[in-house]
Design a protein around this motif. Sequence first.
Motif, short mmCIF file in Angstrom:
data_model
loop_
_atom_site.label_atom_id
_atom_site.label_comp_id
_atom_site.label_asym_id
_atom_site.label_seq_id
_atom_site.Cartn_x
_atom_site.Cartn_y
_atom_site.Cartn_z
N UNK A 1 0.87 -1.17 0.00
CA UNK A 1 0.00 0.00 0.00
C UNK A 1 0.90 1.22 0.00
N UNK A 2 0.68 2.14 -0.94
CA UNK A 2 1.64 3.23 -1.11
C UNK A 2 0.97 4.47 -1.68
N UNK A 3 1.73 5.53 -1.81
CA UNK A 3 1.30 6.78 -2.43
C UNK A 3 2.48 7.38 -3.17
N UNK A 4 2.18 8.13 -4.22
CA UNK A 4 3.27 8.79 -4.95
C UNK A 4 2.87 10.22 -5.29
N UNK B 1 -2.97 8.85 -3.71
CA UNK B 1 -2.94 8.14 -2.44
C UNK B 1 -3.74 6.85 -2.54
N UNK B 2 -3.59 6.02 -1.51
CA UNK B 2 -4.35 4.76 -1.40
C UNK B 2 -4.16 3.85 -2.61
N UNK B 3 -2.93 3.78 -3.12
CA UNK B 3 -2.60 2.86 -4.20
C UNK B 3 -2.20 1.50 -3.63
N UNK C 1 -1.40 -4.03 -10.10
CA UNK C 1 -1.20 -2.78 -9.38
C UNK C 1 -2.15 -1.73 -9.96
N UNK C 2 -2.37 -0.68 -9.21
CA UNK C 2 -3.28 0.37 -9.64
C UNK C 2 -2.57 1.27 -10.67
N UNK D 1 7.51 3.11 -9.65
CA UNK D 1 8.07 2.03 -8.85
C UNK D 1 7.17 1.75 -7.66
N UNK D 2 7.21 0.52 -7.16
CA UNK D 2 6.35 0.08 -6.07
C UNK D 2 7.23 -0.36 -4.90
#
Length: 245
Positions: free
Chosen positions: A144-147, A170-172, A205-206, A215-216
């Motif tokens: 769970x990440x944000x960029x 957000x909320x990726x 992935x979203x 990148x994740x």
Amino acid sequence: MKHRLSFIFSVLVTCTLMGFQLKAQDVEVDTLVRENNQESVEDLLKVKTFYPLIRDVSAILDYGKIFGYLSGVEKKNEIGVQIGFKKNLLLIAEAGYSILNPNDSYVNADYQVRGKYMRLGVGINKAITAENNLTLSLRYAMSEFEDQGTINVTSSSGLFEPYDQSFSRKSLSASWYELVLGSEKKINTKLRLGFYLRVRVMNRYDEQEPYDVFTIPGYGRTFDNSVPAVNLYLRYILGGAKGPN
């Protein structure tokens, strides 16, 4: 007289043959007894190995992530827990957090991604020598990440207005699979030093428009469907029953 001698001779021969036959039977019986006794002794010497349900519980630290701080491009922290079951079964859980500022993300852009990730897997271990182990495991991972980023394009000729655009997502989320081959060496009764060779295969992935996720955390670049990686780790045995580690 001659008939008596012949009869006596026949009896002696017959008795002698019977004696040899009985002797042979005695030898055969004695051999069987000794073989049975030998088998009984061997059976008594056989000791059945007992493997407890939980063999050991260990904490794992990925110390290779420290080198990322020196580059200024990434800041990663990762720990894990490993539980050994029976003779050679493993249950592994890992969790991490990272902040990435990849220099090669987009042209004329300042990009950053941050987030947490975790992995859960099962595997087996095999003792190669008294000091070295090999492990093989399959793991499922998710993040769970944000960029965020800023795109800045300036015309060198001055004929066009500068172009600036910022984005923040957000909320990726993302998920992938990993095949992991590990090797470790015994330092002392509690500490092991090793490395993991991972092959990561993307599940989903979203995806984003117009600027996709570059990148994740925990996986790597999104335009690679499979990503190889090497991790250096320390494993400390917290406790457990005696057995292969």
